[in-house]
Design an enzyme around this catalytic site. Structure first.
Site, short mmCIF file in Angstrom:
data_model
loop_
_atom_site.label_atom_id
_atom_site.label_comp_id
_atom_site.label_asym_id
_atom_site.label_seq_id
_atom_site.Cartn_x
_atom_site.Cartn_y
_atom_site.Cartn_z
N THR A 4 -1.44 -35.98 -85.51
CA THR A 4 -0.63 -36.75 -86.46
C THR A 4 -0.73 -36.21 -87.88
O THR A 4 0.12 -36.47 -88.73
CB THR A 4 -1.06 -38.23 -86.44
OG1 THR A 4 -0.13 -39.00 -87.18
CG2 THR A 4 -2.46 -38.43 -87.01
N LYS A 5 -1.78 -35.43 -88.16
CA LYS A 5 -2.00 -34.92 -89.52
C LYS A 5 -0.96 -33.89 -89.94
O LYS A 5 -0.84 -33.60 -91.14
CB LYS A 5 -3.41 -34.34 -89.64
CG LYS A 5 -4.52 -35.36 -89.42
CD LYS A 5 -4.49 -36.50 -90.43
CE LYS A 5 -5.71 -37.40 -90.29
NZ LYS A 5 -5.71 -38.49 -91.28
N ASP A 6 -0.20 -33.33 -88.99
CA ASP A 6 0.90 -32.44 -89.38
C ASP A 6 1.85 -33.14 -90.34
O ASP A 6 2.39 -32.52 -91.26
CB ASP A 6 1.70 -32.02 -88.14
CG ASP A 6 1.01 -30.98 -87.29
OD1 ASP A 6 -0.13 -30.61 -87.62
OD2 ASP A 6 1.61 -30.54 -86.29
N ALA A 57 0.34 -33.29 -93.93
CA ALA A 57 0.18 -31.96 -94.51
C ALA A 57 1.51 -31.45 -95.04
O ALA A 57 1.61 -30.99 -96.19
CB ALA A 57 -0.39 -30.99 -93.48
#
Length: 346
Positions: free
Chosen positions: A47-49, A52
């Site tokens: 989910t951090k895409d 970022a």
């Protein structure tokens, strides 16, 4: 018949629009319908895409980030990988301060993506000069032309999920979602998603997942920071030893705490029952669902969405390693290692 094949300009165009997948076997005894938002379908497998790309593009828009600059961040692994991936495409250098609690798999992946990695001791206070928070701050002052993303205190963390994860879940459930269950670390995922969903329907219940050894649940209930809650635990990317401003506690209805051991076994169970090879925090989120179901939280007709944050490949040296599980004391008469399925032909 000619097949319509869409060609993408680069990997960043694949971020978001992850699938919602019904949980069948593992949730068969629960009241209600349960769906997993499987964030491992992002190109960076987490989910951090979303944060970022959103934070970096916003920094570009504001002129804060310019060609040739260096991006610095603190991470338990997933955010770092996503930032490294975005940095490659956009031409930035990437420097990461990583918690030593992060799996060896994650650290090796960060190095493989060209990031400069500083591994910092996990079990020190947030203001200790060796902590990954303080190391990142120091590097930011030392490296000219650098920006420090600081996901724990960056409101853009929330905005990324308000603009993407929340609308996706609302659309995928056709507005029928009754509960959202999500792990809370920086708090960006749960806060941004909750903000969007609560605006659509304030009756949707938002439930955060916290770890034993973290301060979040008690802070939510008392608004007091209690350092006596803090002790070492193994789950990565879940819980905190500080209060992130990227968490909007007013949007969260309640927190549930889960153990390292049960979360590890539940992650393995998801893989075996649903065919979804998920990470440690996904196991924690599913473990919270089990506990909530046991306590009577759900009823028939409820539509519950649980966010599975990342992919199991990042935990091969941890929860998917029988040796690691045994070393933690996670195997006993009730919870044993996986059935031996490997045969060596001599």
């Amino acid at each position: 018949m000619k097949q319509d094949i869409h060609v993408f300009d680069n990997v960043l165009q694949l971020i978001g629009k992850t699938p919602l997948i019904k949980l069948n076997k593992i949730a068969s005894s629960f009241d209600g319908d349960f769906y997993a938002k499987v964030e491992a379908f992002n190109p960076g497998h987490s989910t951090k895409d979303r944060i970022a790309l959103h934070i970096i593009e916003e920094a570009e828009r504001l002129g804060i980030l310019k060609p040739g600059d260096t991006i610095i961040e603190t991470t338990s692994g997933n955010t770092g990988f996503s930032i490294a991936m975005v940095s490659i495409i956009k031409g930035y250098d990437c420097v990461l301060a990583v918690s030593s609690k992060s799996s060896a798999d994650k650290i090796d992946m960060l190095k493989s993506m060209g990031a400069q990695v500083y591994v910092c001791p996990a079990h020190v206070s947030a203001d200790d000069p060796r902590s990954y928070y303080e190391v990142a701050k120091r590097l930011h002052t030392e490296i000219k032309g650098s920006i420090y993303i600081n996901q724990y205190f960056n409101k853009l963390n929330i905005n990324a999920h308000y603009n993407s994860t929340g609308p996706e879940i609302w659309s995928q459930t056709e507005g029928e979602i009754t509960h959202l269950v999500a792990c809370s670390g920086t708090g960006g995922t749960i806060s941004g998603t909750a903000k969007f969903l609560k605006e659509k329907n304030p009756n949707i219940k938002i439930i955060g997942v916290d770890a034993f050894g973290s301060v979040l649940k008690k802070y939510h209930e008392t608004r007091e920071f209690d350092d006596k809650e803090i002790y070492p635990y193994r789950i990565e990317g879940l819980g905190k030893n500080l209060i992130p401003t990227a968490t909007n506690f007013d949007l969260i209805d309640k927190f549930v705490k889960v153990t390292d051991e049960e979360s590890a076994h539940t992650a393995r169970e998801i893989s075996r029952t649903e065919g979804l090879f998920v990470g440690y925090t996904s196991g924690a989120a599913m473990q919270a669902l089990k506990q909530l179901s046991d306590s009577g939280e759900f009823k028939k007709g409820d539509k519950v969405v649980v966010i599975f944050p990342d992919h199991g490949s990042r935990y091969m040296s941890k929860i998917y390693s029988d040796k690691w599980m045994e070393d933690q004391g996670f195997f006993d008469s009730k919870s044993t290692s996986a059935v031996e399925t490997i045969q060596y032909i001599k």
